[in-house]
Each structure stands twice: as structure tokens, then as C-alpha cells.
Design an enzyme around this catalytic site. Structure first.
Site, PDB file in Angstrom:
ATOM      1  N   LYS A  26       0.734  -1.205   0.127  1.00 27.92           N
ATOM      2  CA  LYS A  26      -0.075   0.095   0.021  1.00 27.92           C
ATOM      3  C   LYS A  26       0.976   1.224   0.057  1.00 27.92           C
ATOM      4  O   LYS A  26       1.612   1.734   1.023  1.00 27.92           O
ATOM      5  CB  LYS A  26      -0.826   0.065   1.240  1.00 27.92           C
ATOM      6  N   GLU A  59       9.907   1.330  10.550  1.00 30.95           N
ATOM      7  CA  GLU A  59      10.827   2.469  10.351  1.00 30.95           C
ATOM      8  C   GLU A  59      10.251   3.813  10.547  1.00 30.95           C
ATOM      9  O   GLU A  59       9.402   4.040   9.799  1.00 30.95           O
ATOM     10  CB  GLU A  59      11.573   2.360   8.926  1.00 30.95           C
ATOM     11  N   GLU A  91       9.237  16.421  14.779  1.00 33.50           N
ATOM     12  CA  GLU A  91       9.694  16.249  13.525  1.00 33.50           C
ATOM     13  C   GLU A  91       8.798  17.151  12.481  1.00 33.50           C
ATOM     14  O   GLU A  91       7.568  16.998  12.438  1.00 33.50           O
ATOM     15  CB  GLU A  91       9.508  14.849  13.159  1.00 33.50           C
TER      16      GLU A  91
HETATM   17  P1  NDP Z   1       2.262   8.494   7.806  1.00 33.15           P
HETATM   18  O1  NDP Z   1       2.547   7.730   8.999  1.00 33.15           O
HETATM   19  O2  NDP Z   1       1.312   9.373   8.141  1.00 33.15           O
HETATM   20  O3  NDP Z   1       1.926   7.561   6.547  1.00 33.15           O
HETATM   21  C1  NDP Z   1       2.730   6.380   6.046  1.00 33.15           C
HETATM   22  C2  NDP Z   1       1.694   5.239   5.525  1.00 33.15           C
HETATM   23  O4  NDP Z   1       0.872   4.700   6.665  1.00 33.15           O
HETATM   24  C3  NDP Z   1       1.000   5.920   4.549  1.00 33.15           C
HETATM   25  O5  NDP Z   1       0.766   4.955   3.389  1.00 33.15           O
HETATM   26  C4  NDP Z   1      -0.391   6.317   5.123  1.00 33.15           C
HETATM   27  O6  NDP Z   1      -1.601   6.163   4.091  1.00 33.15           O
HETATM   28  C5  NDP Z   1      -0.430   5.066   6.087  1.00 33.15           C
HETATM   29  N1  NDP Z   1      -1.529   5.525   7.174  1.00 33.15           N
HETATM   30  C6  NDP Z   1      -1.816   6.819   7.713  1.00 33.15           C
HETATM   31  N2  NDP Z   1      -2.678   6.470   8.715  1.00 33.15           N
HETATM   32  C7  NDP Z   1      -3.007   5.283   8.835  1.00 33.15           C
HETATM   33  C8  NDP Z   1      -3.735   4.546   9.696  1.00 33.15           C
HETATM   34  N3  NDP Z   1      -4.414   5.110  10.502  1.00 33.15           N
HETATM   35  N4  NDP Z   1      -3.799   3.192   9.655  1.00 33.15           N
HETATM   36  C9  NDP Z   1      -2.902   2.564   8.425  1.00 33.15           C
HETATM   37  N5  NDP Z   1      -2.112   3.211   7.825  1.00 33.15           N
HETATM   38  C10 NDP Z   1      -2.123   4.567   7.719  1.00 33.15           C
HETATM   39  O7  NDP Z   1       3.628   9.140   7.301  1.00 33.15           O
HETATM   40  P2  NDP Z   1       3.737  10.041   5.955  1.00 33.15           P
HETATM   41  O8  NDP Z   1       3.310   9.606   4.810  1.00 33.15           O
HETATM   42  O9  NDP Z   1       3.292  11.514   6.379  1.00 33.15           O
HETATM   43  O10 NDP Z   1       5.526  10.021   6.103  1.00 33.15           O
HETATM   44  C11 NDP Z   1       6.361  10.952   6.719  1.00 33.15           C
HETATM   45  C12 NDP Z   1       6.804   9.975   8.069  1.00 33.15           C
HETATM   46  O11 NDP Z   1       7.398   9.037   7.710  1.00 33.15           O
HETATM   47  C13 NDP Z   1       7.633  10.960   8.819  1.00 33.15           C
HETATM   48  O12 NDP Z   1       7.236  11.168  10.115  1.00 33.15           O
HETATM   49  C14 NDP Z   1       8.992  10.329   8.756  1.00 33.15           C
HETATM   50  O13 NDP Z   1       9.633  10.410   9.691  1.00 33.15           O
HETATM   51  C15 NDP Z   1       8.615   8.985   8.506  1.00 33.15           C
HETATM   52  N6  NDP Z   1       9.641   7.969   7.488  1.00 33.15           N
HETATM   53  C16 NDP Z   1      10.449   7.342   8.335  1.00 33.15           C
HETATM   54  C17 NDP Z   1      11.227   6.866   7.649  1.00 33.15           C
HETATM   55  C18 NDP Z   1      12.215   5.606   8.060  1.00 33.15           C
HETATM   56  O14 NDP Z   1      12.730   4.799   7.456  1.00 33.15           O
HETATM   57  N7  NDP Z   1      12.266   5.616   9.441  1.00 33.15           N
HETATM   58  C19 NDP Z   1      11.808   6.975   6.148  1.00 33.15           C
HETATM   59  C20 NDP Z   1      10.764   7.925   5.532  1.00 33.15           C
HETATM   60  C21 NDP Z   1       9.724   8.608   6.224  1.00 33.15           C
HETATM   61  P3  NDP Z   1      -2.081   7.695   3.629  1.00 33.15           P
HETATM   62  O15 NDP Z   1      -0.944   8.103   2.828  1.00 33.15           O
HETATM   63  O16 NDP Z   1      -3.186   7.500   3.171  1.00 33.15           O
HETATM   64  O17 NDP Z   1      -2.099   8.596   4.705  1.00 33.15           O
END
Ligand code: NDP
Length: 502
Positions: free
Chosen positions: A191, A267, A401
Site C-alpha cells: 500500500k 521504520e 519532527e
Molecule cells: P504516515 O505515517 O502518515 O503514513 C505512512 C503510511 O501509513 C501511508 O501509506 C499512510 O496512508 C498510512 N497510514 C496513515 N494513517 C494510517 C492508519 N491510521 N492506519 C494504517 N495506515 C495508515 O507518514 P507520512 O506519509 O506522513 O510520511 C512521513 C513520516 O514517515 C515521517 O514522520 C517520517 O519520519 C517517516 N519516515 C520514516 C522513515 C524511516 O525509514 N524511518 C523513512 C521515511 C519516512 P495515507 O498516505 O493515506 O496517509
């Protein structure tokens, strides 16, 4: 690397066609509900596509197809060498379609085209190639038991693996999970983030072309709380591997606990400390690298060195160099190969990032640079590189962040205070220290609680090294052979050798 001109990229963008249906069991299909969501380009606000918005019914179908593929062994029973060949072909196809994939990525999430080609597409192809190449070189084990027994320790695929990924490196974050999962014989449901589904769908199509059997790799775009949640709660998903925010990572732990205790890998976020000490001979060079690292990818990096912890005696020199270097990151047209700072991912995220400017002012930080929108006439989401000076570690901009091109400069007296400040966070993803004193380098790097520590550098990267965080930055590691542990179960098989049944 020779890239097409900005004008040529713009022409190609006009005629680009996107895959926008879900990929389930080898077929591109609409969501069962018929629902879609709009893919809007943050580069200029243009509408790119209406993407299938998968719900529970679609997730059930995708998981069922992955399960059927796993049970009939159309992929998992192939020898590692055969899987290697198919995955290597997949990597070659990704490279062959470099320009198209890079253009999709830039239009969909706003990063500069030079980065999409040289970082995202290249590293995605390399990742599939590396796990393909590795998989027929990993041996199982025989335990050193007594000579009446043979105890085999073998690895088996988990079964059905789900991957939920963010938008900052859409293809690469997917590859870090999908490549080791497929290499070890699992079936996968991916996803992508709702802001960046288009490259994942095209990857799915290329996977089929490469010879990955139907049903083995499914792509289900959708809204997190619907499609992501349905995967998290699914009783027939054996492992769920997530990259994203710490908050959503906690949801996945909860989903697993409420369903089948599926394996979870996380992650998550970071607030990485970057310690610059006066014992480093090239203070300006360190400041320049620090600026490049915080502004790269518009600051949308989980490892972004967003807290620059600097000895007071060199603070002014450091801030001046960072401000000078930031001039190279004035936001430009992401389709221009010369642009180094593109658009943020969407309007909502841009508003959130900019809200930290008010927070910094209210807390008493100095705005040394930026803090405002750029390219307002473009219709896109651009923010100028921003530097907050004289920050204390208790201020909002030092704790949360931001995930944007914003740096907080935190002055300290010495290395001991620097380490205390560095560790004063709920995160533990990355950190750096700059010093020419070997003892200090060892002491500081050992003292920092983080999964990645850089000494006199930042953002070194290689698929051969594990990647992941301490504390609330996650559980488990991506990349390297260590990632194989996440996608396999260990099985011990005892064989009695002397023929006796007791
Ligand atoms: P989110 O946590 O909002 O979303 C990540 C994924 O989870 C998306 O596919 C999102 O779908 C999905 N998601 C969101 N809400 C839910 C839920 N309630 N239940 C299940 N799935 C859900 O992160 P962002 O997309 O905003 O990405 C940025 C974040 O990712 C930052 O905080 C960053 O630090 C972290 N990150 C960490 C990395 C690492 O390797 N440690 C690398 C890159 C980013 P949808 O798009 O529909 O919201």
C-alpha cells in the site's frame, strides 16, 4: 549523467499516461466501491489521475490472491537462483524505464528530477538487484548437536507480507521491503502513500513484465485509515512492514495485537542530532555538508539532521556558512535538471511545515533565514530553506519532527552537553559528530542512542548496511542481509540418526 532539458521534461509530462487502478492478482482493477482519490501534483497543482481507493473488500481480494499464490508455491518453490533471475530482470526494467519512473515521481510528489533519476530510480533498481544477487548465496545451518542427531536450522518465508510506505521516497521505501520479501519467497501486498501511488502501480506493471507471477505482487492504493488499517487488522497477513510516522507505527502495533499477532517491522520518525565541535578542523566544510543534508529532498527525510548542536565558540561561523549554502536551495521548477530544492508533497503538509515558523517565534528562537513560501505564482507547494538560530532543546522546533527544509541550531558549551542534548528526544534514528579528536569521536558516537551514527560525514548510504532506529524510531532494520531476518521464520528440524525411536 546527461539529463533531458527542462523543456523536454515538460513536453514528456504532457503526454505521460498513468496506471491508476489497483493491481490485484495480476489484473489492474477499479476499487470494488468504485471510489477514487485525486493525485494532484505539488509542482503546480495540476490534476494527474484519479486513483483507485481500495477499501476492506479490495484488501481482502489482494490478500486472498497473495495467499493463493503462496499456497500453490508458484513463486516460493522456485529455486533461489530462479527467483534471482526474475528479480534481476525486474531491476533491469526499472533502469530501462528510468526517465518515465523519475518523471512520475517528480510530478506526483515534487522532488527535483535530478534527484528522482540519480537517487530514487537508481537506488530502487540497485535494491532489487542486490537482494536478487544475495538470495542464492545464503546458506542454512546445521547446529553443533551430538552425533546421534542432525538439527537443521532453515529459513522459510513468512507467507503473505504487507508493506505500507510513505511518500518521501515512494519507490525506494517500497523496494527496501518488497525486494527482500520477494527474494525470500513471500507474496506481497503493497500500500503506497496516498500522495504517491503512481510509481508503485507502474512498478507493479513492470514486475509482471519481468516474470513475477500473477498474485505474487499486489499494489493496493488507498487511504491509510481504510486500506492501511485493513491490512494491519487482516487475519491472513503474516507480517506487516511499515515506514512512516511514529504515531501510525503505534497503530500498527495495536492492529497486530487486535488481530493475529502478525510480525511487525517499523521504520519511523527522527529528530536527528548533528553535533559540530570546535575540534573539527574544517568547520565550514562540516557546516556545508550539514546544510546539504537538511535541505536535500526538501528536508522530507526521516534521517534529516534537523538539530544542529554546535559549540558556542563556532556558532556564528557555522550559521553563516549554512545561510550561504542555502542559496543553492532556493526552490525552483522540479522539472529543471538544475533545481536542487523542489516542492513539498502537498498543501496540507506545507501548511504544517510553515506552522513551525510561528512556533519558533513564540518560543523565542531567531529566524536566521527563510520561514516563508516560495514560487507562489506556480500553484505549487514551495518553502524557502529556513534556519532557526539560538534554539533550546525544549522548544517545539527542537522536539517535533518537522519533515521540511527547516534547521534548528542549538548552541552548547562542550561535547558532554552535546551528547546529553542529542539524547534528549524520544527518537533514535540517526546522529552525527564532527571532531578530529579520536577519543571524542568514540566517546560521542558510543554515547548517542541511535541506529546510525556518522562521524565527520552525513547521509553516507549503501544497501549493504542496516538501516533503522532505537527508541521510538522503530523496530527492526531495513537493508543489508539483516533485513532477511524480518521476512523469514527460522525452523529447527531434529533428525534422529541412529534409528532408535527414543
Ligand atoms: P504516515 O505515517 O502518515 O503514513 C505512512 C503510511 O501509513 C501511508 O501509506 C499512510 O496512508 C498510512 N497510514 C496513515 N494513517 C494510517 C492508519 N491510521 N492506519 C494504517 N495506515 C495508515 O507518514 P507520512 O506519509 O506522513 O510520511 C512521513 C513520516 O514517515 C515521517 O514522520 C517520517 O519520519 C517517516 N519516515 C520514516 C522513515 C524511516 O525509514 N524511518 C523513512 C521515511 C519516512 P495515507 O498516505 O493515506 O496517509
Amino acid at each position: 549523467m546527461e539529463l533531458p532539458s527542462a523543456q523536454e521534461w515538460r513536453q514528456r509530462a504532457e503526454t505521460l499516461r498513468f496506471r491508476s487502478q489497483a493491481l490485484i492478482n495480476g489484473q489492474f482493477v477499479d476499487a470494488a466501491s468504485g471510489k477514487t482519490f485525486a493525485a494532484v501534483s505539488p509542482t503546480d497543482g495540476r490534476h494527474l489521475a484519479d486513483v483507485a481507493s481500495c477499501g476492506e473488500e479490495d484488501i481482502n481480494r489482494a490478500v486472498a490472491s497473495a495467499r493463493a499464490a503462496f499456497e500453490d508455491k508458484r513463486w516460493s518453490s522456485r529455486s533461489p537462483t530462479e527467483r534471482k533471475k526474475v528479480l534481476q530482470q525486474f531491476a533491469r526494467l526499472i533502469t530501462k524505464h528510468r526517465d518515465e519512473l523519475a518523471l512520475i515521481e517528480t510530478l506526483d510528489m515534487g522532488k527535483p528530477i535530478a534527484d528522482s533519476t540519480s537517487v530514487d530510480v537508481r537506488a530502487t533498481a540497485d535494491c532489487f538487484d542486490w537482494y536478487a544477487e544475495a538470495i542464492d548465496k545464503i546458506y542454512d545451518e546445521i547446529a553443533p548437536t551430538d552425533d546421534q542427531n542432525l538439527a537443521l536450522i532453515t529459513r522459510e518465508p513468512l507467507g503473505v507480507v504487507a508493506a505500507v510506505v510513505p511518500w518521501n521516497f515512494p519507490m525506494l521505501m517500497a523496494a527496501w521491503k518488497v525486494a527482500p520479501a520477494l527474494a525470500t519467497g513471500n507474496s506481497v501486498v503493497l500500500k503506497p502513500a496516498e500522495q504517491s501511488s503512481l510509481s508503485a502501480l507502474r512498478l507493479g506493471e513492470l514486475a509482471l513484465e519481468a516474470g513475477i507471477p500473477e498474485g505474487v505482487f499486489n499494489v493496493t492504493p488507498g487511504i491509510g485509515p481504510e486500506a492501511g488499517r485493513a491490512l494491519g487488522l487482516h487475519m491472513d497477513v503474516d507480517g506487516l512492514f511499515f515506514t512512516g510516522s511514529t504515531q501510525v507505527g503505534k497503530f500498527f502495533m495495536e492492529y497486530a495485537a487486535k488481530s493475529n499477532l502478525k510480525k511487525i517491522g517499523l521504520e519511523l520518525g527522527g529528530k536527528s542530532p548533528n553535533i559540530l565541535l570546535s575540534s573539527y578542523r574544517d568547520v565550514e566544510g562540516a557546516a556545508k555538508t550539514s546544510a546539504n543534508s537538511i535541505f536535500f529532498n526538501q528536508g522530507q527525510m526521516c534521517t534529516a539532521p534537523s538539530r544542529l548542536i554546535v559549540e558556542k565558540s563556532i556558532q556564528d561561523r557555522v550559521v553563516q556558512t549554512i545561510v550561504e549554502t542555502a542559496a543553492e536551495y532556493v526552490p525552483g521548477d522540479p522539472l529543471d535538471p538544475a533545481t536542487r530544492m523542489g516542492a513539498l508533497v502537498d498543501e496540507r503538509h506545507t501548511a504544517r511545515v510553515l506552522s513551525f515558523v510561528d512556533a519558533a517565534k513564540e518560543d523565542g528562537a531567531t529566524i536566521a533565514l527563510g520561514g516563508d513560501r516560495a514560487r507562489e505564482d506556480s500553484g505549487g507547494c514551495y518553502v524557502n530553506p529556513t534556519v532557526f538560530d539560538n534554539v533550546t532543546n525544549s522548544m517545539t522546533v527542537a522536539r517535533e519532527e518537522i519533515f521540511g527544509p527547516m534547521l534548528s541550531v542549538i548552541p552548547v558549551e562542550d561535547a558532554d552537553e552535546a551528547v546529553r542534548t542529542a539524547n534528549d528526544t524520544c527518537y533514535g534514528l540517526a546522529a552525527a559528530v564532527w571532531t578530529d579528536d579520536l577519543n571524542v569521536a568514540h566517546k560521542v558516537s558510543k554515547g548517542i542512542r541511535a541506529g546510525l551514527v556518522y562521524v565527520n560525514c552525513y547521509d553516507c548510504d549503501d544497501i549493504t548496511v542496516p538501516f533503522g532506529g532505537f527508541k521510538q524510531s522503530g523496530i527492526g532494520r531495513d537493508k543489508s542481509l539483516h533485513a532477511i531476518d524480518k521476512y523469514t521464520e527460522l525452523k529447527t528440524t531434529w533428525i534422529r540418526l541412529n534409528g532408535s525411536a527414543d
